[in-house]
Design an enzyme around this catalytic site. Structure first.
Site, PDB file in Angstrom:
ATOM      1  N   ASP A   1       0.842  -1.195   0.000  1.00  0.00           N
ATOM      2  CA  ASP A   1       0.000   0.000   0.000  1.00  0.00           C
ATOM      3  C   ASP A   1       0.881   1.249   0.000  1.00  0.00           C
ATOM      4  OD1 ASP A   1      -2.141   1.699   0.155  1.00  0.00           O
ATOM      5  OD2 ASP A   1      -2.946   0.897   2.019  1.00  0.00           O
ATOM      6  N   ASP A   2       0.729   2.095  -1.010  1.00  0.00           N
ATOM      7  CA  ASP A   2       1.529   3.333  -1.117  1.00  0.00           C
ATOM      8  C   ASP A   2       3.028   3.028  -1.095  1.00  0.00           C
ATOM      9  OD1 ASP A   2      -0.922   4.564  -1.049  1.00  0.00           O
ATOM     10  OD2 ASP A   2      -0.496   5.834   0.673  1.00  0.00           O
TER      11      ASP A   2
ATOM     12  N   CYS B   1      -6.113   4.320  -4.163  1.00  0.00           N
ATOM     13  CA  CYS B   1      -6.322   2.975  -3.609  1.00  0.00           C
ATOM     14  C   CYS B   1      -7.493   2.184  -4.174  1.00  0.00           C
ATOM     15  CB  CYS B   1      -6.479   3.080  -2.097  1.00  0.00           C
ATOM     16  SG  CYS B   1      -5.034   3.735  -1.241  1.00  0.00           S
TER      17      CYS B   1
ATOM     18  N   ARG C   1      -7.422  -1.264  -6.740  1.00  0.00           N
ATOM     19  CA  ARG C   1      -7.787  -2.593  -6.240  1.00  0.00           C
ATOM     20  C   ARG C   1      -8.914  -3.205  -7.073  1.00  0.00           C
ATOM     21  NH1 ARG C   1      -5.246  -2.929  -1.083  1.00  0.00           N
ATOM     22  NH2 ARG C   1      -4.016  -1.014  -0.971  1.00  0.00           N
TER      23      ARG C   1
ATOM     24  N   LYS D   1      -6.244  -5.372   3.822  1.00  0.00           N
ATOM     25  CA  LYS D   1      -7.020  -4.206   3.407  1.00  0.00           C
ATOM     26  C   LYS D   1      -7.967  -4.554   2.261  1.00  0.00           C
ATOM     27  CE  LYS D   1      -6.371   0.430   1.444  1.00  0.00           C
ATOM     28  NZ  LYS D   1      -5.376   1.460   1.079  1.00  0.00           N
TER      29      LYS D   1
ATOM     30  N   HIS E   1     -11.078  -2.281   1.067  1.00  0.00           N
ATOM     31  CA  HIS E   1     -11.211  -0.952   0.454  1.00  0.00           C
ATOM     32  C   HIS E   1     -12.025  -0.935  -0.834  1.00  0.00           C
ATOM     33  CE1 HIS E   1      -9.059   3.221   0.385  1.00  0.00           C
ATOM     34  NE2 HIS E   1     -10.317   3.261   0.802  1.00  0.00           N
TER      35      HIS E   1
ATOM     36  N   SER F   1      -6.248   2.102   6.649  1.00  0.00           N
ATOM     37  CA  SER F   1      -5.807   2.099   8.053  1.00  0.00           C
ATOM     38  C   SER F   1      -5.906   3.458   8.733  1.00  0.00           C
ATOM     39  CB  SER F   1      -4.370   1.575   8.151  1.00  0.00           C
ATOM     40  OG  SER F   1      -3.517   2.233   7.244  1.00  0.00           O
TER      41      SER F   1
ATOM     42  N   HIS G   1       1.153   2.376   3.970  1.00  0.00           N
ATOM     43  CA  HIS G   1       0.229   3.509   4.038  1.00  0.00           C
ATOM     44  C   HIS G   1       0.346   4.197   5.394  1.00  0.00           C
ATOM     45  CE1 HIS G   1      -3.547   5.781   3.988  1.00  0.00           C
ATOM     46  NE2 HIS G   1      -3.662   5.509   2.689  1.00  0.00           N
TER      47      HIS G   1
ATOM     48  N   ASP H   1      -0.197  -0.884  -4.870  1.00  0.00           N
ATOM     49  CA  ASP H   1      -1.421  -0.301  -5.432  1.00  0.00           C
ATOM     50  C   ASP H   1      -1.189   1.028  -6.127  1.00  0.00           C
ATOM     51  OD1 ASP H   1      -0.971   1.172  -3.095  1.00  0.00           O
ATOM     52  OD2 ASP H   1      -3.085   1.252  -2.542  1.00  0.00           O
ATOM     53  N   ASN H   2      -0.153   1.743  -5.749  1.00  0.00           N
ATOM     54  CA  ASN H   2       0.187   3.022  -6.384  1.00  0.00           C
ATOM     55  C   ASN H   2       1.522   3.483  -5.811  1.00  0.00           C
ATOM     56  OD1 ASN H   2      -2.545   3.898  -4.443  1.00  0.00           O
ATOM     57  ND2 ASN H   2      -0.540   4.663  -3.827  1.00  0.00           N
TER      58      ASN H   2
ATOM     59  N   LYS I   1       2.108   9.266  -5.515  1.00  0.00           N
ATOM     60  CA  LYS I   1       0.697   8.908  -5.424  1.00  0.00           C
ATOM     61  C   LYS I   1      -0.209  10.041  -5.890  1.00  0.00           C
ATOM     62  CE  LYS I   1      -2.768   7.470  -1.977  1.00  0.00           C
ATOM     63  NZ  LYS I   1      -2.973   7.020  -0.580  1.00  0.00           N
TER      64      LYS I   1
END
Length: 587
Positions: A40-41, A80, A84, A141, A143, A169, A287, A339-340, A360
């Site tokens: 994540d991130d 995000c 996904r 996660k 989302h 989160s 994240h 994810d990014n 991001k």
């Protein structure tokens, strides 16, 4: 002659039903297990093997050394929820409805009304079609929506097991992020750790000084005051087990060990029942807010971000070791990606894009070009580094090939199967284009504005640029939040083979480059003429605080409009059933 050849290459198919699977027996002679590790991130430059000198990622390094490293792999969105949705469906976020224009929330939150439509076919659902008997789990996660009675949660999307957070989160921030109730480093006196920071105005001794703290580590954070009450408050972040909330607020410091244990539990059950399995392990790391268990707290020279990276890396290794202990590593495909790009607004705790521009939320390379590793001993080449184009959109078509099935013909797919490319040592990517959807696409705007950029092989064309998720004192002004979205009077063209940092735009008045721009514009227009490109936005359905998940709401009479409850909303949304009702997962 060179221009003529270039024009003919541009006329290759752009999108739709790319998968080349032939119905029948799986090409490897068996149905492989499939694991997706989704960070994540996490930026292009955050892995040690991608060049970061202070990241310690020995287990990811091992996967790279014994697998294939992809250096031109893209997320389908710079934020995000849309990214996904694209990963799990193989379709642009605009096709699934997981999009919102720039002035919308962009992603799902606890109180969101919408979610990934149940009509979409996820990887988990595909792996149950045509007699396939995969057991599927998502851990970490989600989302992709909750809504009324959890209608969009994973068990309604083809998964057999779910444990994790339903959104992100920091929706809202957990009450603490480090051992012994140390907070998440916000610069506010609400946080109990604030006074024990070495750079605090009030100095208090601490038994474990943080070895890699910089003063800006505090100033670059924030805290969501919603959890602490107020008219617009939402409940604390809940931890789910399938459809039930079992802890609220989540003790996020225990999730790394718990999630990894749940992964092993899922694999163990599949082995016992002799089923192929799909495991989607969606990490919260890295994240905001960074967090770590006692095992990794204060262990990295990169500070809190490094602690989070090392813990994620360690737990990937635990799962890989478990596969080897049970002799199924040769039967298991692992894909690791993100994810990014990195959230640069968090500064040193926001990640690193390496040589790429911005992060991001942007359609510069740093926003969507992410690290990617593919591993399957004996099947995927060891030690290979490839710059072929790949995308998270390509994961589902690749899986379709691996299981010997074709994708459903009732919808358009935007992925390209990577099977021939990755499972043959001399294979090449079939993907020729990458589309750069912005964080907030909008079909109501002109043809350029719903898509920001397009890449064909090494050529990348920007018609729209914008900064995002970045403070306004960042050294590259193009990345800053106040560098608002605008259509360029003349597009920017880059050769990414020569200029991966997008620093030196080419002179598009020259005939050769003008021809490239013309063909890219034609490809752009061809894509946006597709009548099935836009589904109704699920994010624009809005939110309703009464939909925010609250454990034991009926028992505690805990609702937003209840003014006479003993404990007011949302403070009454508190429970901890882990010791009482959680299964004891294998460890």
């Amino acid at each position: 002659m060179a221009i003529a050849i270039l024009v003919s290459l541009f006329l290759l198919p752009l999108f739709g039903n790319y998968a080349a699977a032939v119905e029948g027996a799986p090409p490897l002679g068996f149905l492989p297990n499939i694991i997706i590790f989704y960070a994540d991130d996490f930026g292009f430059g955050d892995i040690e093997s991608y060049g970061h000198p202070e990241s310690l990622t020995p287990r990811l390094n091992e996967l790279i050394d014994s697998g294939t490293k992809l250096t031109s792999f893209y997320s389908a969105s710079p934020v995000c929820s849309p990214s996904r949705a694209a990963l799990l469906t193989g379709r642009f976020p605009t096709r699934t409805g997981v999009w919102g224009p720039t002035n919308s929330p962009l992603v799902f939150y606890q109180a969101s009304i919408g979610g990934l439509p149940l009509s979409e076919i996820t990887i988990a659902e595909f792996l149950k079609m045509n007699g396939l008997n995969y057991t599927s789990a998502v851990i970490g996660k989600w989302h992709l929506g909750i809504s009324n009675n959890g209608q969009f949660l994973p068990l309604n999307q083809g998964f057999d097991f779910f444990t994790g957070l339903p959104t992100v989160s920091d929706d809202p921030n957990p009450p603490f992020c480090f051992p012994n109730s140390r907070g998440c480093w916000p610069s506010t006196p609400i946080d109990p750790w604030n006074e024990s920071c070495p750079d605090s105005f009030v100095h208090h001794p601490r038994t474990t000084p943080y070895t890699a703290l910089e003063p800006r580590d505090r100033s670059s954070d924030d805290i969501d005051p919603a959890w602490y009450g107020g008219n617009n408050a939402i409940p604390p972040n809940p931890l789910y087990l399938n459809h039930d909330i079992v802890q609220q607020p989540v003790n996020i410091t225990m999730t790394p060990d718990y999630y990894t244990s749940a992964c092993l539990h899922h694999i163990s059950n599949a082995i016992t029942h002799k089923q192929p399995f799909f495991l989607y392990m969606a990490f919260h790391q890295t994240h905001h807010p960074q967090f770590a268990s006692s095992r990794f707290f204060n262990t990295s020279q990169r500070g809190m971000f490094g602690d989070a990276v090392q813990e994620m890396d360690f737990n990937i290794g635990v799962v890989v070791d478990y596969l080897k202990q049970h002799g199924i590593e040769d039967e298991t495909l692992i894909i690791f990606t993100s994810d990014n790009g990195p959230a640069l607004m968090r500064e040193t705790r926001g990640g690193n894009a390496g040589p790429l521009k911005c992060g991001k939320g942007t359609t510069y390379e740093g926003g969507v070009r992410v690290p990617a590793v593919v591993w399957m001993p004996g099947q995927v080449a060891a030690g290979r580094v490839t710059r072929g184009l790949g995308s998270t959109l390509d994961v589902l078509p690749t899986i379709a090939d691996l299981v010997g099935q074709t994708l459903p013909s009732d919808r358009a797919y935007d992925g390209v199967s990577m099977f021939e490319w990755l499972f043959h040592a001399d294979g090449e990517s079939k993907r020729t284009h990458n589309m750069y959807w912005p964080k907030g696409p909008n079909p109501a705007l002109s043809w350029q504005q719903s898509l920001h950029a397009i890449r064909y092989r090494q050529w990348k064309l920007h018609w729209i640029v914008a900064g995002s998720h970045c403070n306004n004192d960042y050294m590259d002004a193009d990345c800053r939040e106040n560098h608002t979205e605008h259509v360029l009077s003349s597009p920017l063209l880059f050769n990414l083979y020569h200029d991966v940092a997008e620093s030196y735009p080419l002179d598009i008045t020259q005939p050769y480059y003008a021809s490239i721009v013309g063909q890219l514009n034609q490809s752009w227009s061809q894509l946006l003429d597709d009548d099935t490109l836009w589904a109704k936005s699920q994010i624009l359905l809005g939110s309703n605080n009464s939909l925010a998940p609250c454990c034991d709401a009926k028992i505690n009479d805990c609702y937003p409009d209840n003014k006479i409850a003993a404990t007011p909303w949302p403070d009454c949304c508190v429970c901890d059933k882990i010791n009482a009702s959680f299964p004891m997962f294998v460890s």
